[in-house]
Design a protein around this motif. Structure first.
Motif, PDB file in Angstrom:
ATOM      1  N   SER A   8    -100.263 -36.168 -32.486  1.00 35.61           N
ATOM      2  CA  SER A   8    -101.577 -36.144 -31.843  1.00 35.61           C
ATOM      3  C   SER A   8    -101.497 -36.653 -30.403  1.00 35.61           C
ATOM      4  CB  SER A   8    -102.573 -37.007 -32.633  1.00 35.61           C
ATOM      5  OG  SER A   8    -102.187 -38.370 -32.627  1.00 35.61           O
ATOM      6  N   ASN A   9    -100.333 -37.157 -30.038  1.00 37.81           N
ATOM      7  CA  ASN A   9    -100.103 -37.676 -28.693  1.00 37.81           C
ATOM      8  C   ASN A   9     -99.240 -36.678 -27.922  1.00 37.81           C
ATOM      9  OD1 ASN A   9     -98.459 -39.204 -26.608  1.00 37.81           O
ATOM     10  ND2 ASN A   9     -99.871 -40.820 -27.228  1.00 37.81           N
ATOM     11  N   LYS A  10     -99.705 -36.218 -26.778  1.00 43.50           N
ATOM     12  CA  LYS A  10     -98.987 -35.196 -26.020  1.00 43.50           C
ATOM     13  C   LYS A  10     -97.592 -35.662 -25.615  1.00 43.50           C
ATOM     14  CE  LYS A  10    -102.989 -32.715 -24.169  1.00 43.50           C
ATOM     15  NZ  LYS A  10    -103.701 -32.267 -22.952  1.00 43.50           N
ATOM     16  N   LEU A  11     -97.512 -36.899 -25.125  1.00 42.25           N
ATOM     17  CA  LEU A  11     -96.213 -37.428 -24.732  1.00 42.25           C
ATOM     18  C   LEU A  11     -95.302 -37.610 -25.945  1.00 42.25           C
ATOM     19  CD1 LEU A  11     -97.011 -40.102 -21.984  1.00 42.25           C
ATOM     20  CD2 LEU A  11     -95.795 -37.947 -21.706  1.00 42.25           C
ATOM     21  N   GLY A  12     -95.902 -38.081 -27.047  1.00 41.82           N
ATOM     22  CA  GLY A  12     -95.130 -38.255 -28.268  1.00 41.82           C
ATOM     23  C   GLY A  12     -94.591 -36.934 -28.779  1.00 41.82           C
ATOM     24  N   LYS A  13     -95.420 -35.897 -28.723  1.00 35.81           N
ATOM     25  CA  LYS A  13     -95.013 -34.559 -29.161  1.00 35.81           C
ATOM     26  C   LYS A  13     -93.893 -34.023 -28.270  1.00 35.81           C
ATOM     27  CE  LYS A  13     -98.471 -32.012 -30.275  1.00 35.81           C
ATOM     28  NZ  LYS A  13     -99.632 -31.077 -30.202  1.00 35.81           N
ATOM     29  N   PHE A  14     -94.030 -34.265 -26.963  1.00 34.24           N
ATOM     30  CA  PHE A  14     -92.999 -33.829 -26.016  1.00 34.24           C
ATOM     31  C   PHE A  14     -91.674 -34.532 -26.303  1.00 34.24           C
ATOM     32  CE2 PHE A  14     -90.756 -35.156 -22.134  1.00 34.24           C
ATOM     33  CZ  PHE A  14     -90.340 -33.932 -21.645  1.00 34.24           C
ATOM     34  N   ALA A  15     -91.727 -35.855 -26.495  1.00 32.69           N
ATOM     35  CA  ALA A  15     -90.523 -36.640 -26.746  1.00 32.69           C
ATOM     36  C   ALA A  15     -89.834 -36.199 -28.038  1.00 32.69           C
ATOM     37  CB  ALA A  15     -90.881 -38.129 -26.824  1.00 32.69           C
ATOM     38  N   PHE A  16     -90.625 -35.995 -29.075  1.00 35.53           N
ATOM     39  CA  PHE A  16     -90.073 -35.568 -30.360  1.00 35.53           C
ATOM     40  C   PHE A  16     -89.416 -34.194 -30.233  1.00 35.53           C
ATOM     41  CE2 PHE A  16     -90.386 -33.599 -34.579  1.00 35.53           C
ATOM     42  CZ  PHE A  16     -89.811 -34.578 -35.363  1.00 35.53           C
TER      43      PHE A  16
ATOM     44  N   GLY B  64     -73.722 -32.055 -11.239  1.00 34.80           N
ATOM     45  CA  GLY B  64     -74.332 -33.369 -11.460  1.00 34.80           C
ATOM     46  C   GLY B  64     -75.764 -33.271 -11.958  1.00 34.80           C
ATOM     47  N   VAL B  65     -76.430 -32.181 -11.602  1.00 31.03           N
ATOM     48  CA  VAL B  65     -77.847 -32.028 -11.961  1.00 31.03           C
ATOM     49  C   VAL B  65     -78.039 -31.877 -13.469  1.00 31.03           C
ATOM     50  CG1 VAL B  65     -79.858 -30.514 -11.775  1.00 31.03           C
ATOM     51  CG2 VAL B  65     -78.534 -31.084  -9.735  1.00 31.03           C
ATOM     52  N   PHE B  66     -77.279 -30.984 -14.107  1.00 29.13           N
ATOM     53  CA  PHE B  66     -77.516 -30.676 -15.516  1.00 29.13           C
ATOM     54  C   PHE B  66     -77.255 -31.861 -16.461  1.00 29.13           C
ATOM     55  CE2 PHE B  66     -76.861 -26.190 -13.999  1.00 29.13           C
ATOM     56  CZ  PHE B  66     -78.186 -25.821 -14.171  1.00 29.13           C
ATOM     57  N   PRO B  67     -76.093 -32.534 -16.387  1.00 28.28           N
ATOM     58  CA  PRO B  67     -75.917 -33.695 -17.269  1.00 28.28           C
ATOM     59  C   PRO B  67     -76.897 -34.817 -16.955  1.00 28.28           C
ATOM     60  CG  PRO B  67     -74.087 -33.528 -15.721  1.00 28.28           C
ATOM     61  CD  PRO B  67     -74.868 -32.252 -15.625  1.00 28.28           C
ATOM     62  N   GLY B  68     -77.248 -34.957 -15.666  1.00 25.54           N
ATOM     63  CA  GLY B  68     -78.226 -35.977 -15.280  1.00 25.54           C
ATOM     64  C   GLY B  68     -79.584 -35.722 -15.908  1.00 25.54           C
ATOM     65  N   ILE B  69     -79.998 -34.457 -15.931  1.00 27.92           N
ATOM     66  CA  ILE B  69     -81.284 -34.097 -16.534  1.00 27.92           C
ATOM     67  C   ILE B  69     -81.265 -34.376 -18.037  1.00 27.92           C
ATOM     68  CG2 ILE B  69     -82.753 -32.133 -17.152  1.00 27.92           C
ATOM     69  CD1 ILE B  69     -82.174 -30.960 -14.402  1.00 27.92           C
ATOM     70  N   PHE B  70     -80.167 -34.034 -18.697  1.00 28.94           N
ATOM     71  CA  PHE B  70     -80.079 -34.257 -20.142  1.00 28.94           C
ATOM     72  C   PHE B  70     -80.125 -35.744 -20.478  1.00 28.94           C
ATOM     73  CE2 PHE B  70     -79.252 -29.849 -20.459  1.00 28.94           C
ATOM     74  CZ  PHE B  70     -79.333 -29.488 -21.795  1.00 28.94           C
ATOM     75  N   ILE B  71     -79.431 -36.567 -19.698  1.00 28.29           N
ATOM     76  CA  ILE B  71     -79.467 -38.019 -19.920  1.00 28.29           C
ATOM     77  C   ILE B  71     -80.879 -38.542 -19.691  1.00 28.29           C
ATOM     78  CG2 ILE B  71     -78.680 -40.266 -19.067  1.00 28.29           C
ATOM     79  CD1 ILE B  71     -76.012 -38.903 -18.338  1.00 28.29           C
ATOM     80  N   LEU B  72     -81.483 -38.130 -18.595  1.00 25.75           N
ATOM     81  CA  LEU B  72     -82.831 -38.586 -18.244  1.00 25.75           C
ATOM     82  C   LEU B  72     -83.837 -38.227 -19.336  1.00 25.75           C
ATOM     83  CD1 LEU B  72     -84.988 -39.665 -16.254  1.00 25.75           C
ATOM     84  CD2 LEU B  72     -85.046 -37.377 -15.242  1.00 25.75           C
ATOM     85  N   LEU B  73     -83.851 -36.969 -19.752  1.00 24.86           N
ATOM     86  CA  LEU B  73     -84.829 -36.518 -20.746  1.00 24.86           C
ATOM     87  C   LEU B  73     -84.611 -37.195 -22.098  1.00 24.86           C
ATOM     88  CD1 LEU B  73     -85.090 -32.678 -19.992  1.00 24.86           C
ATOM     89  CD2 LEU B  73     -86.786 -34.465 -19.511  1.00 24.86           C
ATOM     90  N   THR B  74     -83.351 -37.379 -22.475  1.00 24.87           N
ATOM     91  CA  THR B  74     -83.060 -37.999 -23.774  1.00 24.87           C
ATOM     92  C   THR B  74     -83.497 -39.458 -23.804  1.00 24.87           C
ATOM     93  OG1 THR B  74     -81.145 -36.544 -24.075  1.00 24.87           O
ATOM     94  CG2 THR B  74     -81.256 -38.497 -25.457  1.00 24.87           C
ATOM     95  N   VAL B  75     -83.092 -40.220 -22.810  1.00 19.63           N
ATOM     96  CA  VAL B  75     -83.447 -41.647 -22.753  1.00 19.63           C
ATOM     97  C   VAL B  75     -84.964 -41.808 -22.626  1.00 19.63           C
ATOM     98  CG1 VAL B  75     -83.230 -43.775 -21.417  1.00 19.63           C
ATOM     99  CG2 VAL B  75     -81.218 -42.347 -21.821  1.00 19.63           C
TER     100      VAL B  75
END
Length: 279
Positions: free
Chosen positions: A15-23, A249-260
């Motif tokens: 029910s939380n937009k950010l929560g849904k995005f993170a999940f 550098g962009v792609f692994p950086g994005i994956f780390i950022l989004l995951t954390v």
């Protein structure tokens, strides 16, 4: 109790937009990493004729200095980064839960000894300890997981102890004591199940922390060793080619950022849900 708790968390997350995005991000990255073998490319196959190919239809993330498909490397790197996060979290959560519940339940000298130990360990920068240990031990995925897990349980222990101090004075615990049930059985049957919400929040945040530490170690060249790769090591290897191939550098950086970021958001959503339930 567990079913109601899980249903409440599920409803709150979706029910939380950010929560849904993170999940969604966490599940997506986990699934594509698990099924990385479906990629038509070998993550370690060298093709010098195709080195530094920009992202295109054939290689959607381009290729690296060795001509290896970068998207496939990202997928396999995700296996290592996420495995380190999950497995080290299990180690730190188990230790933290045991120490925290015992400390809070027995109090007195046991509590004092355990909490002073926690204070001492927390006063020492754990990342530098990990660096030192990793310098003397042969870098490997198992060593990284063990070291991060064994040095990351203190915060969980403090949180569990605080909850245990509150729960141990409840009627059902006092009643269990009056029936002569052993202390450790009470901890197992009554304390830990009721501390579970706090443990879940701590575990979620612990995964994010472990992934960052692994990425930092790999970035410094003290993590996963070639030819294997993690997102951190890929980010490290891209340093010398920022001008020539910035996407490295962009792609692994994005994956780390989004995951954390996703694990931190999920932890906040779960914590807010549990806090609202307690009000």
């Amino acid at each position: 109790m567990y079913i109601k708790l899980m249903k409440g968390l599920k409803n709150q997350v979706f029910s939380n937009k950010l929560g849904k995005f993170a999940f969604f991000i966490i599940i997506t990255f986990t699934v594509i990493s698990i099924f990385a073998f479906l990629s038509p490319y070998d993550p370690n196959e060298i093709d010098m004729a195709s080195r530094f190919t920009s992202p295109n239809i054939k290689n959607i993330f381009g290729t690296d200095i060795m001509g290896r498909d970068y998207f496939t490397r990202i997928l396999y790197g995700g296996r290592i980064s996420l495995s380190v996060g999950f497995l080290s979290m299990l180690i730190s959560t188990i230790i933290g839960t045991i120490v925290g519940s015992i400390s809070g339940y027995f109090e007195g000298r046991i509590d004092s000894f355990l909490m002073r130990t926690v204070d001492i360990l927390m006063s020492i920068p754990s990342f530098f300890i990990i660096l030192i240990l990793n310098a003397y031990l042969k870098p490997s995925m198992g060593i990284i997981i063990s070291v991060i897990g064994l040095l990351g349980w203190m915060t969980t222990a403090r949180l569990v102890r605080a909850e245990t101090l509150s729960i141990k004075s409840s009627e059902y615990v006092l009643y269990a004591k009056s029936l002569g049930i052993s202390n450790f059985k009470i901890i197992k049957k009554h304390i830990i199940p009721n501390v579970l919400p706090t443990i879940i929040v701590a575990a979620t945040l612990s995964i994010a922390s472990a992934i960052l530490i692994e990425s930092s170690l790999s970035f410094l060249g003290m993590g996963v060793q070639a030819p294997d790769a993690s997102w951190g090591s890929m980010l490290s290897n891209s340093q010398g080619y920022i001008d020539e191939a910035p996407y490295l550098g962009v792609f692994p950086g994005i994956f780390i950022l989004l995951t954390v970021l996703s694990f931190n958001i999920l932890g906040d959503v779960i914590r807010n849900t549990l806090d609202s339930r307690g009000e």
